[in-house]
Write a protein that holds these residues in place. Structure first.
Motif, PDB file in Angstrom:
ATOM      1  N   LEU A  46      -4.398 -34.992 -18.397  1.00 41.25           N
ATOM      2  CA  LEU A  46      -5.852 -35.607 -17.835  1.00 41.25           C
ATOM      3  C   LEU A  46      -5.477 -37.179 -17.505  1.00 41.25           C
ATOM      4  N   LYS A  47      -6.160 -37.557 -16.409  1.00 38.77           N
ATOM      5  CA  LYS A  47      -6.016 -39.072 -16.178  1.00 38.77           C
ATOM      6  C   LYS A  47      -7.444 -39.683 -15.740  1.00 38.77           C
ATOM      7  N   PHE A  48      -7.556 -40.951 -16.029  1.00 33.61           N
ATOM      8  CA  PHE A  48      -9.079 -41.448 -15.853  1.00 33.61           C
ATOM      9  C   PHE A  48      -9.144 -42.140 -14.482  1.00 33.61           C
ATOM     10  N   LYS A  50     -12.771 -38.056 -15.488  1.00 33.81           N
ATOM     11  CA  LYS A  50     -11.411 -37.480 -15.820  1.00 33.81           C
ATOM     12  C   LYS A  50     -11.043 -36.286 -15.025  1.00 33.81           C
ATOM     13  N   ALA A  74     -10.299 -35.876  -8.631  1.00 32.13           N
ATOM     14  CA  ALA A  74     -11.415 -36.871  -9.046  1.00 32.13           C
ATOM     15  C   ALA A  74     -12.186 -37.299  -7.917  1.00 32.13           C
ATOM     16  N   GLN A 115      -7.286 -45.563 -10.806  1.00 30.84           N
ATOM     17  CA  GLN A 115      -6.778 -44.962 -11.885  1.00 30.84           C
ATOM     18  C   GLN A 115      -6.709 -45.866 -13.103  1.00 30.84           C
ATOM     19  N   THR A 153      -5.856 -44.957 -20.379  1.00 33.22           N
ATOM     20  CA  THR A 153      -6.886 -44.403 -21.488  1.00 33.22           C
ATOM     21  C   THR A 153      -7.254 -45.396 -22.520  1.00 33.22           C
ATOM     22  N   ALA A 178     -10.273 -46.586 -20.521  1.00 33.65           N
ATOM     23  CA  ALA A 178     -11.370 -45.640 -20.282  1.00 33.65           C
ATOM     24  C   ALA A 178     -12.112 -45.400 -21.819  1.00 33.65           C
ATOM     25  N   LYS A 223      -9.756 -31.108 -22.255  1.00 34.56           N
ATOM     26  CA  LYS A 223      -9.037 -30.778 -21.324  1.00 34.56           C
ATOM     27  C   LYS A 223      -9.592 -30.189 -20.081  1.00 34.56           C
TER      28      LYS A 223
END
Length: 77
Positions: free
Chosen positions: A3-5, A17, A24, A41, A44, A47, A66
């Protein structure tokens, strides 16, 4: 898959996320606002720093789970 933010700073703020920027954006348009918004983006740690003050109403599980989700959004919604 990791996962990315993504932080949206257009008409309505959101921290989402997701597994990709496209995912997103689609999630933002479906659940927050269907107007195009600036999205970047974020790391972590960044975020987590934004999310941490909201612990209590949200949990660490919300942050780590997740699945695509909104972590924070504009309170005007």
């Amino acid at each position: 898959m990791t996962l990315k933010f993504y932080e949206f700073t257009g008409e309505y703020y959101a921290l989402i996320k997701a597994f990709s920027k496209e995912e997103a954006i689609a999630f933002y348009k479906e659940n927050v606002c269907d107007v195009d918004s600036r999205v970047v983006q974020v790391s972590t740690p960044y975020a987590w720093e934004k999310f941490q003050p909201h612990l209590g109403e949200l949990t660490i599980v919300d942050f780590l789970e997740k699945k695509v989700d909104i972590l924070l959004q504009d309170t005007d919604l």
